[in-house]
Design an enzyme around this catalytic site. Sequence first.
Site, PDB file in Angstrom:
ATOM      1  N   TYR A  82       4.736  28.602  36.735  1.00  0.00           N
ATOM      2  CA  TYR A  82       3.745  29.551  36.238  1.00  0.00           C
ATOM      3  C   TYR A  82       4.395  30.585  35.333  1.00  0.00           C
ATOM      4  CZ  TYR A  82       5.183  33.301  39.502  1.00  0.00           C
ATOM      5  OH  TYR A  82       5.875  34.284  40.164  1.00  0.00           O
ATOM      6  N   ARG A 133      10.339  30.790  28.212  1.00  0.00           N
ATOM      7  CA  ARG A 133      10.691  30.730  29.639  1.00  0.00           C
ATOM      8  C   ARG A 133       9.857  29.666  30.351  1.00  0.00           C
ATOM      9  NH1 ARG A 133      10.405  36.078  33.237  1.00  0.00           N
ATOM     10  NH2 ARG A 133       8.161  35.678  33.051  1.00  0.00           N
ATOM     11  N   ARG A 146      -0.596  11.499  48.158  1.00  0.00           N
ATOM     12  CA  ARG A 146       0.568  12.272  48.610  1.00  0.00           C
ATOM     13  C   ARG A 146       1.812  11.395  48.741  1.00  0.00           C
ATOM     14  NH1 ARG A 146       3.621  13.681  52.878  1.00  0.00           N
ATOM     15  NH2 ARG A 146       4.471  15.806  52.823  1.00  0.00           N
ATOM     16  N   HIS A 175       6.220  12.218  47.825  1.00  0.00           N
ATOM     17  CA  HIS A 175       7.145  13.173  47.201  1.00  0.00           C
ATOM     18  C   HIS A 175       7.533  12.761  45.783  1.00  0.00           C
ATOM     19  CE1 HIS A 175       7.367  14.483  51.329  1.00  0.00           C
ATOM     20  NE2 HIS A 175       8.163  15.493  51.018  1.00  0.00           N
ATOM     21  N   LYS A 229      10.503  29.572  37.300  1.00  0.00           N
ATOM     22  CA  LYS A 229       9.370  30.357  37.805  1.00  0.00           C
ATOM     23  C   LYS A 229       8.418  29.395  38.511  1.00  0.00           C
ATOM     24  CE  LYS A 229       6.745  34.444  36.256  1.00  0.00           C
ATOM     25  NZ  LYS A 229       7.079  35.340  37.359  1.00  0.00           N
ATOM     26  N   GLU A 251      17.820  40.292  42.672  1.00  0.00           N
ATOM     27  CA  GLU A 251      16.628  40.867  42.034  1.00  0.00           C
ATOM     28  C   GLU A 251      15.699  41.351  43.133  1.00  0.00           C
ATOM     29  OE1 GLU A 251      14.367  37.854  39.907  1.00  0.00           O
ATOM     30  OE2 GLU A 251      14.892  36.329  41.378  1.00  0.00           O
ATOM     31  N   LEU A 255      15.358  35.330  38.303  1.00  0.00           N
ATOM     32  CA  LEU A 255      14.454  35.010  37.199  1.00  0.00           C
ATOM     33  C   LEU A 255      14.865  35.833  35.985  1.00  0.00           C
ATOM     34  CD1 LEU A 255      11.765  33.391  36.634  1.00  0.00           C
ATOM     35  CD2 LEU A 255      10.700  35.643  36.616  1.00  0.00           C
TER      36      LEU A 255
HETATM   37  N1  PDD Z   1       6.830  38.376  38.683  1.00  0.00           N
HETATM   38  N2  PDD Z   1      11.861  38.272  39.351  1.00  0.00           N
HETATM   39  C1  PDD Z   1      10.862  37.685  40.032  1.00  0.00           C
HETATM   40  C2  PDD Z   1      11.184  36.923  41.274  1.00  0.00           C
HETATM   41  C3  PDD Z   1       9.529  37.815  39.575  1.00  0.00           C
HETATM   42  O1  PDD Z   1       8.536  37.213  40.250  1.00  0.00           O
HETATM   43  C4  PDD Z   1       9.262  38.588  38.413  1.00  0.00           C
HETATM   44  C5  PDD Z   1       7.882  38.765  37.866  1.00  0.00           C
HETATM   45  C6  PDD Z   1      10.340  39.183  37.740  1.00  0.00           C
HETATM   46  C7  PDD Z   1      10.154  39.989  36.481  1.00  0.00           C
HETATM   47  O2  PDD Z   1       9.966  39.180  35.353  1.00  0.00           O
HETATM   48  P1  PDD Z   1       9.081  39.670  34.106  1.00  0.00           P
HETATM   49  O3  PDD Z   1       9.683  40.925  33.638  1.00  0.00           O
HETATM   50  O4  PDD Z   1       9.204  38.563  33.120  1.00  0.00           O
HETATM   51  O5  PDD Z   1       7.664  39.867  34.619  1.00  0.00           O
HETATM   52  C8  PDD Z   1      11.629  38.994  38.231  1.00  0.00           C
HETATM   53  C9  PDD Z   1       5.492  38.306  38.165  1.00  0.00           C
HETATM   54  C10 PDD Z   1       5.011  39.568  37.531  1.00  0.00           C
HETATM   55  C11 PDD Z   1       4.582  37.771  39.256  1.00  0.00           C
HETATM   56  O6  PDD Z   1       4.991  36.833  39.915  1.00  0.00           O
HETATM   57  O7  PDD Z   1       3.453  38.262  39.405  1.00  0.00           O
END
Ligand code: PDD
Length: 289
Positions: free
Chosen positions: A30, A49, A97, A99, A144, A176, A200
């Site tokens: 996503y 990304r 289903r 894997h 992501k 993070e 991320l």
């Molecule tokens: N999340 N690290 C993680 C694990 C995140 O889920 C996010 C953002 C960030 C920051 O990335 P960015 O600056 O590109 O938004 C770092 C989004 C906002 C979410 O999952 O809703």
Amino acid sequence: MIYLNGKFMPIEEAYIPVLDRGFIFGDGVYEVIPVYSRKPFRLTNHLNRLQHSLDGIRLRNPLSNEEWQNLLEQVIAKNEGEDQYLYLHITRGVAKRDHAFPANVPPTVFIMSNPLLPPPAELLVSGAAAITSSDNRWIRCDVKAISLLPNVLLRQLAVDVHALETILIRDGFLTEGAASNIFVVKDNVLLAPPKSHLMLPGITYDVVLELAAANRIPHEIREISEAEIRTADEILLTSSTKEIMPITSLDNKPVGNGKPGAMFTQLHALYQQYKATDMRGHPSGTASR
Ligand code: PDD
């Protein structure tokens, strides 16, 4: 109005089959893209990304960047509010289903938009609380992925104690936040953990580092130890939906003097300025132009 597999519809009318691999396996990726004055912020960076995430799970990108842009602009136009955030979600589609990847199954593509509200003013004035926890996620945090169960559980630890975020530590070093990137300030130097498979690569993180470089703010990109987090003068949190926020308490102890610091104040102002320039239609690219 949302977009699902080629059609626009009210969200109440949007359904996916129970055998969608997103539902069964969390098999998808996503993006979250902020929209200011109806213009997607740093769209190219977000789409790059997205490509990295799709490559990470070996799923072909169903659309070109031009097609994504066109679709996202339609979603923005069909929703209210000058400032929105787009949520874009792609799964490996619907299949019996198993894997193993299914053959010749079209991906599920879903886009929705929600109002984007600025962080509450009082949190910018007083700062927010965070807690720490050990980072027990997988080791492809640069993807992501929609499978966010560890992030959900880690964030809830913060919510349980009325804190904003859980700051994650792996093998003694900062990675993070559960849904954000984290910076530390020590002796007027902005410290950022280096991008790797353990975090991320945040789009807001990039903007902050570009702003620091363009404005001669001393900064270092290097590993940050747990001890450095605990003795920080300031801690800053960034994400697309929260922009840049000061963390003024960590595990119930004040960070520095317990108030948002000078680095936060400067970067927050620069960020707002940069956003405004970007909204006026200047080419989005680097903050140092
Ligand atoms: N999340 N690290 C993680 C694990 C995140 O889920 C996010 C953002 C960030 C920051 O990335 P960015 O600056 O590109 O938004 C770092 C989004 C906002 C979410 O999952 O809703």
